[in-house]
Structures are given as C-alpha cells and as structure tokens.
Design an enzyme around this catalytic site. Structure first.
Site, mmCIF file in Angstrom:
data_model
loop_
_atom_site.group_PDB
_atom_site.id
_atom_site.type_symbol
_atom_site.label_atom_id
_atom_site.label_comp_id
_atom_site.label_asym_id
_atom_site.label_seq_id
_atom_site.Cartn_x
_atom_site.Cartn_y
_atom_site.Cartn_z
ATOM 1 N N GLY B 86 0.823 -1.198 0.000
ATOM 2 C CA GLY B 86 0.000 0.000 0.000
ATOM 3 C C GLY B 86 0.859 1.251 0.000
ATOM 4 N N LEU B 87 0.382 2.287 0.654
ATOM 5 C CA LEU B 87 1.081 3.555 0.756
ATOM 6 C C LEU B 87 1.447 4.130 -0.607
ATOM 7 C CD1 LEU B 87 3.510 2.993 3.756
ATOM 8 C CD2 LEU B 87 1.344 4.186 3.750
ATOM 9 N N CYS B 88 0.511 4.014 -1.530
ATOM 10 C CA CYS B 88 0.808 4.617 -2.833
ATOM 11 C C CYS B 88 -0.388 5.448 -3.288
ATOM 12 C CB CYS B 88 1.177 3.557 -3.849
ATOM 13 S SG CYS B 88 0.051 2.176 -3.904
ATOM 14 N N GLY B 89 -0.964 6.166 -2.363
ATOM 15 C CA GLY B 89 -2.036 7.083 -2.714
ATOM 16 C C GLY B 89 -3.293 6.348 -3.135
ATOM 17 N N LEU B 91 -3.969 4.983 -5.901
ATOM 18 C CA LEU B 91 -3.696 4.188 -7.099
ATOM 19 C C LEU B 91 -4.627 2.979 -7.235
ATOM 20 C CD1 LEU B 91 -1.469 4.461 -9.284
ATOM 21 C CD2 LEU B 91 -0.267 2.666 -8.098
#
Lengths: 136, 297
Positions: B86-89, B91
């Site tokens: 995760g941690l990709c906005g 997306l």
C-alpha cells in the site's frame, strides 16, 4: 552498399552497427545475408548468429525470434542475444539439464505448448554451449 | 512541565515518521527510474514487433488465426494488475473503481498484486488465478501469465480477455486503463500502443514502407504469424506489468513526498508550540521568584 544490423531483445538493444555480412539461424536452415538482399521476414531458431565487421567475425548465441531483412537493413528480434563473454557455461548446462529432466517427467499429450517451450529452452542452452565450446 | 515533555515526545515521533517516509520516497524514486528505463528499453523491441506485424498483415488473410477471431458472447476474463504494497495514494482505489465500472456480470478475474486480490476476494468475485511478479519485472515472468490467458481463450472458456492496469502517464498522473488483449482485433494488430512502450501510432509512412516492399516470408506467412502472435501477446502483458510498476513507484514517491512535507510542517508547528510553552514556564518561574522576593522584603 552498407548493411545495417540491429539486434533487439525485450530488455534492451543489443547491437546496432554497420556490418559486411550476417549469417542467421533461420527456422529452415542458415541464411547468409549480404547487402542488397531481397526483402524477407523469417522466423529464427535458437542458434548462432555471425556477422563480419572490419574483417573480424563475431558470433552471438541467439534465441528464437524473427529477422526482418531489407536491402540495407537487418533487424533481429529475439528473446536472447549473448556474446561469447556473456555466456555462463555451467549455468547454460544446468538450465539445459533442468529442462530435459522436466521434459522427460511430463506427460507430452497434455500440454503441447509446455513441451514446445521446454524444447525451445533446451535449444537455447545448446546454442550457448555450442558457441562456448567451439574449438578456436 | 508534563505538557512540555508531551510535546517533546510528539516531535520525536513525528520526526521518526518523517524519516521513514523520506526513505520510502527515495527508494520509490530509484525504483521508478528503473521501471521507466525498463519501459523505454522495451520500446525498440515493440517498434520492431509492430513493424513486422504491419508487414505481415498485408500478406495474411484476416481472421485466419484463432487468436484473431472475435466471438459472440460476454464471458470476459480480466487480468487486474495492482500493487503488492500500500502507501501509494489512491492508485489501487482508482483502478478498482475503473474495474468495477467496466466489468459485466460474466466477468471473471485473474490478479497480479495483493491489494486488489483481497478486495475482489472480499466482494466474492470469481477469481481464476493469482500471479506474483518480482520487482523489477523480469521478462520471463510475463510468459506464464500470457500463456494462462491465451489458454483460457483458446479453450473457449472466455470470449474476451482484457487487462486492467495503471498506465504511467507522468510522475504525477497515472491513468487506470483497460485494454483488450484477446482476440487481437485485426485493426489493432500492428497499431502502435500509446503507452510508454511504444508511444507512437503506426504512421502512414510505416504503412507505406510496408506496402512498397514485397516481403518474402519464410517458412510461410501463416507460420510466421503463428510464432509471432504469442510473442506479441507475451510482450503486451510484459509491457503492462512494467507500466503498472512504474505507476506504483511514482505514485508511492508522490504520496511519500506529501507525507514528508506534512510531517515537516507538523514538526514546525509543534516546535513553535514547544517554545511557547517553554517561555511560559520560564516566565512563570521568574514570576514565582520575584513574588517570593517581594514577600520577603
């Protein structure tokens, strides 16, 4: 008349330069290409590709793919293109043995495509080994 | 004084967070560069492949190959390429929205990436398979996927195969995109794709060049087509995987940059508050001392 040879794999452009002639491992046998060759598209079998530049002949082990030949250009499209220095003999041998073992242990009637793939793998490794072990 | 210590503790923890997000940002930036380079490196191959296909198309009868035949029916198999982490906005959320909007009732899924696999699984969707892909994407890992998809199509389980992935437009902009993989529509074959791998349309000159040369095919046009199409499919799958990776890393980089900036702003605010509290404490201490002195006089 110059002949431009270009070899590309999915990962990178391996070679791009003007050469005197090229020998390709075609699906139906070896093809020699000189400048001003007729337009041709051919399937390639894994094997040895040779080209001559400034009087020296260089060999590459290539995988299956395609060659597009026009009068002044040869485009090679393959999944492998390795020079003598890049071939790891033990690795190629291991890969071949692995593929052979897998080929022997599987049921050939079930998955024709997998069989073809394994055979291609073996042919690729053989092409590498052949180039490496050729007496010089 | 407890207040002072609390603030100090918070500053410390925010600083730690900022350090982590900053590290992630740098890692994502490096990985993004790699994925982008990979996509660019494949461009030559894609162009050549397209060139040969354009030439070939003039010489082969359309619909002569099973992979080119379109069928009636709505049974669709969709390859959904999401991220593992995760941690990709937004997306994955954006991709999921797109997938949901475009799926019919007879759509089944194959997934790459843990994030959407879990979501689709929770929704009770029919999922056929899941593939794991390393980072950076090795070309060899596209093969089992494309092979699986082709087999499903050729066996007649599905009438259409498509791929949903995040198309890398720019570092700031990733576009959730769905492309049709199979059947290869005969107009599309040889037409250059407009994503990173080959961002040009088949130009008129390309086509003219193909027409002007009278190609000889060895062994036969059909046999060449037979070996070329699987390669083409394989390469398309590879290309989308690389695109998705580039998107993932750039989205993560942007998200982490925002997080780092926020943390820095927060630290500034907290430091100000800390100093105010410190000054207030000193003032009150001085006040105590002076009042004590006054009282002693």
């Amino acid at each position: 008349m110059p002949l431009h040879l270009e070899i590309v794999t999915p990962e990178k452009k391996v070679f791009s330069d003007t050469v005197a002639n090229v020998y390709l491992p075609g699906a139906d046998g070896e093809l020699g290409i000189l400048p001003a060759h007729g337009a041709l598209v051919t399937a390639l079998a894994p094997g040895e590709l040779r080209y001559e530049k400034d009087g020296t002949i260089t060999s590459l082990a290539i995988g299956s793919g395609f060659a597009e030949v026009t009068q002044e250009k040869v485009n090679i499209l393959t999944d492998m293109a390795l020079g003598d220095a890049q071939i790891d003999e033990t690795m190629a041998e291991e890969a071949m043995l692995r593929a052979e073992k897998q080929l022997l242990s599987m049921d050939h009637s079930v998955d024709a495509e997998e069989v073809a793939h394994l055979q291609a793998l073996i042919a690729k490794s053989m092409a590498q080994l052949k180039l490496k072990r050729r007496p010089r | 004084m407890a207040n002072l210590r609390d603030i100090r503790r918070r500053i410390k923890s925010v600083k730690n967070t900022a350090q982590i997000t900053r590290a992630m940002q740098l890692v994502a930036a490096a990985k993004m560069k790699k994925a982008q380079d990979q996509a660019v490196a494949g461009r030559d191959y894609a162009n050549q492949l397209n060139q040969v296909l354009v030439n070939l198309k003039e010489n082969v009868e359309e619909e002569s190959h099973p992979l080119l035949q379109s069928r009636e029916g709505n049974r669709e198999l969709m390859l959904v390429v999401s991220t593992d982490k995760g941690l990709c906005g937004a997306l994955n959320t954006n991709l999921f929205k797109k997938v949901r909007a475009e799926s019919g009732t007879e759509t089944h899924y194959v997934t790459v990436g843990r994030k959407l696999r879990t979501i689709l699984g929770k929704m009770g969707k029919e999922m056929l398979a899941d593939f794991e892909v390393k980072d950076p994407v090795p070309f060899s890992e596209a093969r089992p996927i494309s092979r699986f998809l082709t087999k499903q199509f050729l066996d007649g389980h599905y009438d259409k195969i498509s791929i949903a992935f995040n198309n890398f437009v720019t570092v700031m902009n990733q576009e959730p995109t769905i492309i049709q993989l199979l059947p290869l529509s005969s107009e599309k074959v040889g037409e250059k794709q407009d994503y990173e791998g080959a961002n040009l349309k088949a130009t008129e000159t390309d086509k003219a060049a193909a027409l002007s040369k009278d190609y000889l095919f060895e062994p036969t046009p059909l046999q060449v087509l037979d070996t070329l199409l699987p390669l083409y499919i394989n390469f398309q799958v590879y290309q989308t995987l690389v695109e998705a990776r580039a998107s993932e890393h750039s989205a993560r980089m942007v998200a982490m940059k925002a997080a780092t900036d926020n943390a820095k702003k927060f630290i500034k605010e907290l430091t100000l508050e800390y100093n105010k509290a410190r000054q207030a404490a000193i003032t009150s201490e001085l006040l105590e001392i002076t009042t004590a002195m006054k009282a002693m006089e």
